[in-house]
Design a protein around this motif. Structure first.
Motif, PDB file in Angstrom:
ATOM      1  N   HIS A 640       1.530   0.912   8.922  1.00  0.00           N
ATOM      2  CA  HIS A 640       1.943   1.532   7.643  1.00  0.00           C
ATOM      3  C   HIS A 640       1.147   0.979   6.468  1.00  0.00           C
ATOM      4  N   MET A 641      -0.148   0.791   6.677  1.00  0.00           N
ATOM      5  CA  MET A 641      -0.998   0.236   5.621  1.00  0.00           C
ATOM      6  C   MET A 641      -1.683   1.344   4.821  1.00  0.00           C
ATOM      7  N   VAL A 642      -1.795   2.535   5.395  1.00  0.00           N
ATOM      8  CA  VAL A 642      -2.645   3.565   4.794  1.00  0.00           C
ATOM      9  C   VAL A 642      -2.080   4.032   3.447  1.00  0.00           C
ATOM     10  N   ALA A 643      -0.821   4.469   3.473  1.00  0.00           N
ATOM     11  CA  ALA A 643      -0.231   5.012   2.237  1.00  0.00           C
ATOM     12  C   ALA A 643      -0.224   3.976   1.110  1.00  0.00           C
ATOM     13  N   PRO A 644       0.244   2.713   1.354  1.00  0.00           N
ATOM     14  CA  PRO A 644       0.215   1.734   0.260  1.00  0.00           C
ATOM     15  C   PRO A 644      -1.186   1.529  -0.308  1.00  0.00           C
ATOM     16  N   TYR A 645      -2.174   1.465   0.589  1.00  0.00           N
ATOM     17  CA  TYR A 645      -3.532   1.236   0.087  1.00  0.00           C
ATOM     18  C   TYR A 645      -3.953   2.380  -0.833  1.00  0.00           C
ATOM     19  N   ILE A 646      -3.724   3.629  -0.370  1.00  0.00           N
ATOM     20  CA  ILE A 646      -4.163   4.782  -1.167  1.00  0.00           C
ATOM     21  C   ILE A 646      -3.417   4.812  -2.513  1.00  0.00           C
ATOM     22  N   MET A 647      -2.113   4.562  -2.471  1.00  0.00           N
ATOM     23  CA  MET A 647      -1.319   4.580  -3.716  1.00  0.00           C
ATOM     24  C   MET A 647      -1.823   3.513  -4.701  1.00  0.00           C
ATOM     25  N   ARG A 648      -2.144   2.355  -4.159  1.00  0.00           N
ATOM     26  CA  ARG A 648      -2.622   1.275  -5.032  1.00  0.00           C
ATOM     27  C   ARG A 648      -4.027   1.588  -5.548  1.00  0.00           C
ATOM     28  N   ARG A 649      -4.822   2.167  -4.689  1.00  0.00           N
ATOM     29  CA  ARG A 649      -6.188   2.533  -5.072  1.00  0.00           C
ATOM     30  C   ARG A 649      -6.148   3.580  -6.201  1.00  0.00           C
ATOM     31  N   ARG A 656       0.696  -5.624  -4.561  1.00  0.00           N
ATOM     32  CA  ARG A 656       1.682  -6.661  -4.270  1.00  0.00           C
ATOM     33  C   ARG A 656       1.215  -7.412  -3.026  1.00  0.00           C
ATOM     34  N   TYR A 657       1.376  -8.718  -3.014  1.00  0.00           N
ATOM     35  CA  TYR A 657       0.962  -9.497  -1.851  1.00  0.00           C
ATOM     36  C   TYR A 657       2.197  -9.973  -1.099  1.00  0.00           C
ATOM     37  N   PRO A 658       2.164  -9.943   0.211  1.00  0.00           N
ATOM     38  CA  PRO A 658       3.344 -10.387   0.978  1.00  0.00           C
ATOM     39  C   PRO A 658       3.716 -11.825   0.669  1.00  0.00           C
ATOM     40  N   HIS A 659       2.722 -12.625   0.223  1.00  0.00           N
ATOM     41  CA  HIS A 659       2.998 -14.017  -0.127  1.00  0.00           C
ATOM     42  C   HIS A 659       1.890 -14.448  -1.091  1.00  0.00           C
ATOM     43  N   PRO A 660       2.196 -15.235  -2.091  1.00  0.00           N
ATOM     44  CA  PRO A 660       1.145 -15.617  -3.049  1.00  0.00           C
ATOM     45  C   PRO A 660      -0.061 -16.261  -2.381  1.00  0.00           C
ATOM     46  N   ARG A 661       0.187 -16.958  -1.259  1.00  0.00           N
ATOM     47  CA  ARG A 661      -0.927 -17.659  -0.607  1.00  0.00           C
ATOM     48  C   ARG A 661      -1.905 -16.686   0.047  1.00  0.00           C
ATOM     49  N   LEU A 662      -1.519 -15.418   0.108  1.00  0.00           N
ATOM     50  CA  LEU A 662      -2.381 -14.434   0.788  1.00  0.00           C
ATOM     51  C   LEU A 662      -3.268 -13.663  -0.191  1.00  0.00           C
ATOM     52  N   GLU A 663      -3.154 -13.977  -1.479  1.00  0.00           N
ATOM     53  CA  GLU A 663      -3.872 -13.180  -2.475  1.00  0.00           C
ATOM     54  C   GLU A 663      -5.390 -13.186  -2.227  1.00  0.00           C
ATOM     55  N   SER A 664      -5.937 -14.363  -1.945  1.00  0.00           N
ATOM     56  CA  SER A 664      -7.400 -14.414  -1.783  1.00  0.00           C
ATOM     57  C   SER A 664      -7.844 -13.650  -0.519  1.00  0.00           C
ATOM     58  N   ILE A 665      -6.984 -13.663   0.499  1.00  0.00           N
ATOM     59  CA  ILE A 665      -7.356 -12.998   1.761  1.00  0.00           C
ATOM     60  C   ILE A 665      -7.261 -11.479   1.627  1.00  0.00           C
ATOM     61  N   LEU A 666      -6.231 -11.011   0.909  1.00  0.00           N
ATOM     62  CA  LEU A 666      -5.954  -9.574   0.882  1.00  0.00           C
ATOM     63  C   LEU A 666      -6.354  -8.900  -0.429  1.00  0.00           C
ATOM     64  N   LYS A 667      -7.026  -9.657  -1.283  1.00  0.00           N
ATOM     65  CA  LYS A 667      -7.328  -9.110  -2.607  1.00  0.00           C
ATOM     66  C   LYS A 667      -8.176  -7.837  -2.522  1.00  0.00           C
ATOM     67  N   GLU A 668      -9.242  -7.880  -1.716  1.00  0.00           N
ATOM     68  CA  GLU A 668     -10.160  -6.725  -1.708  1.00  0.00           C
ATOM     69  C   GLU A 668      -9.515  -5.499  -1.063  1.00  0.00           C
ATOM     70  N   THR A 669      -8.468  -5.689  -0.280  1.00  0.00           N
ATOM     71  CA  THR A 669      -7.799  -4.531   0.323  1.00  0.00           C
ATOM     72  C   THR A 669      -6.449  -4.276  -0.354  1.00  0.00           C
ATOM     73  N   LEU A 670      -6.326  -4.742  -1.574  1.00  0.00           N
ATOM     74  CA  LEU A 670      -5.177  -4.454  -2.438  1.00  0.00           C
ATOM     75  C   LEU A 670      -3.839  -4.836  -1.809  1.00  0.00           C
ATOM     76  N   GLY A 671      -3.863  -5.953  -1.115  1.00  0.00           N
ATOM     77  CA  GLY A 671      -2.607  -6.506  -0.612  1.00  0.00           C
ATOM     78  C   GLY A 671      -2.192  -6.032   0.768  1.00  0.00           C
ATOM     79  N   VAL A 672      -2.981  -5.155   1.399  1.00  0.00           N
ATOM     80  CA  VAL A 672      -2.603  -4.721   2.757  1.00  0.00           C
ATOM     81  C   VAL A 672      -3.626  -5.246   3.772  1.00  0.00           C
ATOM     82  N   ILE A 673      -3.164  -5.327   5.026  1.00  0.00           N
ATOM     83  CA  ILE A 673      -4.048  -5.835   6.082  1.00  0.00           C
ATOM     84  C   ILE A 673      -4.810  -4.655   6.687  1.00  0.00           C
TER      85      ILE A 673
END
Lengths: 1039, 267
Positions: A640-649, A656-673
């Motif tokens: 269920h990553m597609v819709a959130p990514y498109i909406m955020r894009r 939104r990041y699942p956890h603050p510590r994940l911001e650097s990992i998921l930043k370029e994909t707008l918080g989704v894996i």
């Protein structure tokens, strides 16, 4: 009484047995057999799964093969079977026996047609060490005994005794309860006793249980291409070839108890533990003074300053870490071998790039194995290699693959590898082609005598692995009535279901090559492929991995060939030399084209779903293109990553990041894996796992469907995460995201490799559309759409497409002047490159002026010329196509009968072709046509309220609408919960139709069986993307 | 004039039809597509009696009759007929009737038919318009035949009697005897009572009509035949070649495993 079955075939005997190794082992355990041997026909295909299964179930096992034996060596390449040929079962006592058996099979198959095998006595004699021989009780010796030729039979047994000695030779007794078996066993036993040779009982098993016996009959019929009604000669007379219990076998051989006892004595002698530790990847021949390790390091150092203007501490540190791990795992030689292959390809201008996780490696980047810079894109090395990895990582390479005979491509690379490492040390992995529904319907249907018309209809209705889909709605056919009430229909269906999944024949892996330092044929038998110059080993990629052999994947990527040929066509037609590595990286015109989904023919982003997301995501860089490519994969979809990514894009939802510590990992994909690397990095960051542990978790989640196993993984993850300072609820939520990604997804490095190619292809399409379409057509089949759709798209872009012309066309499509493409002779079906060259050579003496002139000078066969005429390629002879056919057939008759007198070619008055007939002829004769779209002609038959696709842009969301078109592709992805997507094409373009499950079931036979259809539905317009949600379908009669 | 008789599932009634034809008419011929041509001048309305007799045995058989001067025309006429109404084409109507008919009625190969259609020649009228030499030039002997037939010329007379087919061949064609089982030298099997041992093998034969005499046997050979499992004639039998106590020759005893019954073949 103990009994071990020592002659047992699995379905790897291809159409000569029905059960998998695992089914056989399971049944053997159930029956209480002392042990089991696997003895497929001239092959060790099933050995790896068989041994694994036996070990798991603690069943003593024996590995062997049933070998076809010829008494005298026939000329190599000649027919495999001779009337006096025999068969024997060879069982491996130990690894020496295994190596010998593997070599014997390799030799027996060498230089024979694919699938055929025959070992000579000399070969058997040379390689007999470590092998036990069971002389066939159903072969030549048995025949001689029954004919009363005891002297000759004795002599044959003596010959085998000379080879194997007294203690490794047994006479096999088989009693299948067929007429004559009972007496034959008694006579063979008597003869063997007289000669002092032991006998052994087997049941020459072909199926685990008796309920598979009828399937065996069907397989025999398929193998021999006969119907059941006429199959007496090719199938057994009864159903007795199943695994029998010790008691049943004991009763069958009640008079010869020694034969039963000997099975266990032989089993005890066979102590084989398959061990390939002596296997090594070949050393690389390094320059003097270098080891593999030092040479690899020097290459990397040399490239470091070339690739990076400033070599930072971070880069140096990364290189040190990678090299240290590579050296620790002993993989320096492996990297050098791959580097050498890539260097060879580049030296021959063969397009090449690494794919998969190898692109995460800085070493791979420095060695030019991948174009992706792992530093720039922040790629995670642990996905490719880490200390805990138990298997050697594959380095997959894509090479341009083309049909053009004169252009170097992947085939040259494969031949280079054969030459460099030696024919005995290299082989392609095999693949087992298994039955799917359509193939099963065709093969089984023929055996049961079902009409081709019915089978064709069923094949078109079939969906995936669902057999019912093929049988539903078949009763609408009149012919069906003649089968419906007969028992044959029930049997037909049952056997279609039963055959699915069974291997039918062997094929080559697309490019997986095994390279060894020892002779490969001692590890696994090798056999010739149908393609000249290729040899395959008898294991597929999983079996190779199980044996810990290393495979390098040399894959063919058509788009690399397209890109390269486009560049060549541009140079020829426009005099411009394009350097693809130097094209501007951020060309807004190219990204504008991508943003409106004008991408037909552009690799990876041309699919229906990609086209509907491109206008929403609007990628503007290579990195964003990589996200676009990676987004539409089962992993992100199921997670269920597609819709959130498109909406955020689209800025409709906050990032939104699942956890603050994940911001650097998921930043370029707008918080989704979206990428595999992110899964690993998230797991490492949250649960504190090492890269190896994270990779194992990802793999395990990928493989398992067991809720219990997933719960255990969650529990371990959550415990670690909490220990790592993450709250319980966050840990659970994050595990949900990670587990949701369990389906297939891209790693970022792989997506980036592809994104580079996508950008190059899009750039070429944008600036040189004529050359691009010509190259695309030349490299078909390729991509998502039929050639005709690509041609129609080009026409809509105002590119003039010139028809095939025997006086103008070449073997490949050409660009005649800017924006004008001439279709090639090979666009005509059945006209190979060789035939096209024949035409070109004949044309050297001047243009063709008539059919007679053309036929005489080219000497092409009649059906090829028929298709050229039908395609309009001979229209410049200024004769109606029907009259040309009339002349052609007379000329062909004259040629066939070698008549010396001149034929009378005058034709009668024949009806003129209608526009519709002309179109139908052209479509039947070639894959693409320069003439009008069929919908243009059909449009006149349609009501005015059936809109062409370009009119939809003017309509409101939610209105009722009717459209019509030619079905291009129908997809029903497993992730779409029964919703299907149909792409129709009309004279104005493509249109997407969404079909809900109920509508799908109701109208399935319309859109599955009819090429043209009208659709009534509701217009849906979202973010500029138009769909028609179908309510009903109607077949359009185009006859 | 010729009558063409078309019957649904013609092969199912082949034997009865040939027997009845031999009785009602001395000139007739079986066609290649499940039809029969009969000399209408000799059979006349008795053709309806023939159909009635067939229907007495088999019920409705969907018989349609076309009557015309040539085989081809009568065949086409039979296709135009209904079960209730035969279709007649007089010599005067022949040319006009044929001109509208499809070339599919021509006795030509599929390849030639496909070529005619490719050339746009769909009806016999179109073929009839082409000069015979031109057709022969293109299609050889078939060109001459199609030219004649499409113009209503049919020179071959009906044969006056049917050549009998050998009984063995006839049975083989009808699938009654496949000649496979190795028991053909024996007579028809007869049911028999058998006493079996613990393993299920026959030990002795019981003869009720001989005051319950039990004859012990020796088994010489055993085999099993499981065949035709896909059809209604499924067989599953276990055979024993035996010698009765005191006998000189072997006999074959078998158990029909589908019905658990014993039978014996005697030489």
């Amino acid at each position: 009484m103990d009994y071990a079955e020592l002659h047992c075939h699995s379905y790897y005997s291809f159409l000569d047995a029905t059960s998998s190794p695992s089914e056989l082992v399971e049944e053997a355990v159930k029956l209480g057999l002392k042990g089991l041997a696997l003895t497929d026909n001239d092959a060790l295909y099933g050995v790896m799964p068989f041994v694994r299964e036996c070990k798991e179930r603690e069943l003593p096992y024996c590995v062997g093969a049933a070998i076809a034996v010829g008494k005298e060596d026939t000329e190599l390449g000649g027919p495999s079977r001779q009337p006096d040929d025999d068969q024997m079962v060879l069982l491996c006592k130990n690894m020496t026996g295994y190596h010998n058996l593997s070599q014997l099979i390799t030799r027996a198959r060498h230089a024979r047609p694919k699938g055929e095998s025959r070992a000579t006595l000399d070969e058997i004699s040379e390689l007999s060490a470590g092998l036990i021989c069971l002389v066939s009780g159903q072969g030549n010796i048995a025949k001689l005994v029954l004919e009363g030729q005891i002297g000759r039979a004795s002599a044959e047994i003596e010959t085998y005794r000379e080879i194997f000695g007294g203690n490794r030779l047994y006479v096999e007794l088989v009693d299948h309860r067929e007429p004559g078996d009972f007496n034959r066993c008694r006579k063979l036993y008597k003869l063997a006793s007289k000669l002092g040779v032991e006998c052994v009982a087997t049941n020459a098993v072909r199926y685990a249980r008796q309920d598979k016996a009828t399937l065996y009959d069907v397989l025999r019929c398929i193998r021999h291409k006969v119907k059941l009604d006429k199959s007496e000669a090719v199938r057994p007379q009864n159903h007795q070839r199943f695994l029998k219990s010790p008691n049943v076998m004991g009763r069958l051989f009640a008079e010869i108890p020694d034969a039963i006892r000997n099975t266990c004595l032989i089993l005890d002698q066979c102590q084989l533990d398959l061990d390939f530790t002596e296997y090594r990847f070949p050393d690389f021949s390094t320059p003097a003074g270098h080891t593999d390790e030092s040479y690899l390091m020097s290459l990397c150092d040399e490239q470091l300053t070339r690739k990076y203007e400033i070599v930072t501490v971070e880069i140096k540190q990364r290189l040190r870490e990678e090299l240290s791990l590579i050296l620790r795992l002993g993989l320096a030689g492996y990297f050098l071998v791959v580097w050498d292959i890539v260097a060879f390809a580049r030296s021959r201008r063969i397009g090449v790039q690494g794919r998969g996780s190898a692109a995460n490696s800085l070493v791979a980047y420095l060695l030019n194995i991948t174009p992706v810079d792992p530093i720039k894109h922040n790629l995670f090395f642990g996905r490719f290699l880490n200390d805990e990895k138990t298997t050697i990582p594959d380095i997959d390479l894509d090479f341009s693959a083309t049909r053009a005979a004169h252009v170097a491509d992947r085939e040259d690379v494969i031949q280079y590898v054969y030459e460099k490492y030696g024919f005995e040390y290299v082989a392609l992995a095999c693949t087992f082609i298994t039955y799917r529904v359509r193939g099963a319907l065709r093969d089984v249907g023929k055996v049961f005598g079902i009409s081709n018309r019915i089978l064709d209809r069923m094949a078109r209705l079939a969906e995936g692995r669902n057999v019912s889909s093929a049988f539903d709605k078949i009763d609408e056919l009149e012919e069906f009535a003649s089968y419906a009430s007969r028992p044959i229909w029930k049997h037909f269906r049952e056997h279609v279901e039963a055959i699915i999944g069974l291997p039918r024949h062997l094929s080559m892996h697309p490019g997986g090559m095994v390279i060894t330092s020892t002779r490969l044929s001692t590890l696994v038998p090798l056999e010739p492929a149908r393609m000249p110059g290729r040899r395959v080993c008898q294991w597929d990629k999983d079996m190779i991995e199980q044996a810990n052999l290393i495979k390098v994947d040399l894959l063919g990527l058509g788009m690399l060939a397209v890109v390269r040929e486009t560049v060549d066509l541009i140079a020829g037609a426009h005099g411009v030399d394009i350097d693809l590595d130097a094209i501007p990286p951020g060309d807004s015109k190219v990204y504008d084209m991508l943003a409106v989904a004008d991408v037909l023919g552009v690799f990876q982003v041309e699919s229906r779903v990609q086209m509907s997301t491109l206008p929403r995501i609007k990628p503007r860089s290579i990195a964003e293109l990589a996200i676009q490519i990676a987004l539409i994969r089962p992993g992100p979809i199921q997670g269920h990553m597609v819709a959130p990514y498109i909406m955020r894009r689209m800025n409709r939802e906050a990032v939104r990041y699942p956890h603050p510590r994940l911001e650097s990992i998921l930043k370029e994909t707008l918080g989704v894996i979206l990428f595999q690397e992110q899964v690993l990095q998230v797991v490492c960051e949250i649960a504190g796992y090492s890269p190896g542990q994270a990779e194992n978790l990802r793999r395990d989640l990928n493989k398992t469907r067991s809720k219990k196993a997933i719960d255990e993984m969650q529990s371990a993850f959550v415990t670690s995460a909490v220990r790592n300072g993450v709250s319980l609820s966050d840990a659970k939520e994050i595990f949900g995201y990670v587990a949701g990604f369990a389906g297939y997804g891209f790693c970022k490095s792989h997506a980036l490799s592809f994104a580079h190619l996508v950008y190059q292809a899009a750039w070429l399409k944008c600036y040189y559309p004529g050359a691009f379409i010509a190259s695309l057509v030349n490299n078909q089949p390729l991509g998502f759409y039929p050639t005709d759709v690509l041609i129609n798209d080009a026409k809509r872009r105002s590119i003039q497409i010139l028809p095939v012309d025997v006086n103008q066309s070449e073997a490949r499509c050409t660009v005649e002047s800017k924006g004008t493409v001439r279709l090639s002779l090979t666009c005509v079906k059945g006209l190979s490159s060789a035939k096209a060259q024949q035409v070109q050579a004949a044309r050297g003496a001047g243009e063709f002026v008539s059919i007679k002139d053309f036929v005489r000078r080219t000497e092409l066969d009649c059906s090829t010329v028929e298709r050229l005429i039908a395609a309009g390629a001979c229209d410049n002879f200024n004769l109606p196509r029907r009259k040309m056919l009339w002349q052609l057939w007379i000329l062909d008759r004259w040629r066939e009968h070698n008549l010396a007198i001149e034929p009378e070619l005058a034709s009668p008055d024949l009806p003129e072709l209608s526009a519709w007939e002309e179109l139908k002829w052209e479509r039947a004769a070639q894959d693409c046509s320069s003439s009008a779209h069929p919908m243009q002609l059909l449009r006149t038959k349609l009501k005015s309220y059936v809109y062409p696709s370009d009119r939809l842009r003017t309509l409101r969301d939610g209105v009722s609408v009717s459209v019509a078109g030619l079905a291009i592709c129908l997809q029903r992805p497993p992730t779409a919960k029964g919703v299907a997507f149909l792409v129709l094409e009309d004279e104005c373009g493509l249109l997407n139709v969404v079909i809900m499950p109920n509508t799908y079931e109701r109208y399935r036979s319309v859109f599955k069986l009819s090429p043209f259809m009208s659709v009534h539905g509701v217009m849906q317009r979202r973010d500029g993307i138009i769909h028609v949600k179908a309510r009903s379908f109607k077949r359009l009669d185009w006859e | 004039m010729l009558a063409c008789l078309l019957i649904d599932n013609f092969d199912d009634y082949l034997i009865e039809i040939t027997e009845l034809l031999a009785f009602y008419s001395y000139k007739w011929e079986l066609g290649d597509s499940g039809e029969v041509y009969i000399d209408f001048d000799s059979i006349g309305d008795r053709i309806h009696v023939l159909i009635y007799e067939l229907e007495l045995q088999h019920g409705e058989i969907g018989a349609r009759i076309g009557v015309a001067p040539t085989r081809l025309a009568s065949f086409a006429a039979a296709h135009a007929a209904t079960v209730e109404a035969p279709f007649f084409v007089s010599p005067a109507q022949l040319e006009e009737f044929l001109a509208e008919q499809s070339i599919s009625y021509l006795p030509i190969s599929d390849k030639i038919e496909e070529r005619l259609r490719t050339l746009g020649l769909q009806t016999l009228g179109q073929v009839a318009h082409i000069d015979v030499r031109t057709l022969v030039n293109q299609f050889g002997r078939a060109g001459k035949l199609m030219s004649e037939l499409s113009r209503g010329i049919d020179l071959a007379p009906l044969p006056s009697e049917l050549q009998p087919v050998g009984a063995d061949e006839g049975m083989r064609q009808m699938g009654i005897w496949d000649g496979r089982e190795d028991v053909k030298t024996h007579r028809q099997p007869v049911p028999i009572a058998v006493v079996s041992d613990d393993a299920g093998y026959p030990r002795s034969l019981l003869f009720d009509h001989m005051e319950g005499i039990e004859i012990f046997i020796t088994i010489v050979d055993i085999w099993t035949i499981e065949n035709h499992w896909w059809s209604e004639q499924k067989t599953n039998c276990e055979y024993f070649e035996i010698i009765e106590c005191g006998a000189e020759f072997t006999s074959i005893l078998y158990k029909d495993l589908n019905h658990s019954k014993w039978y014996m073949f005697y030489r």
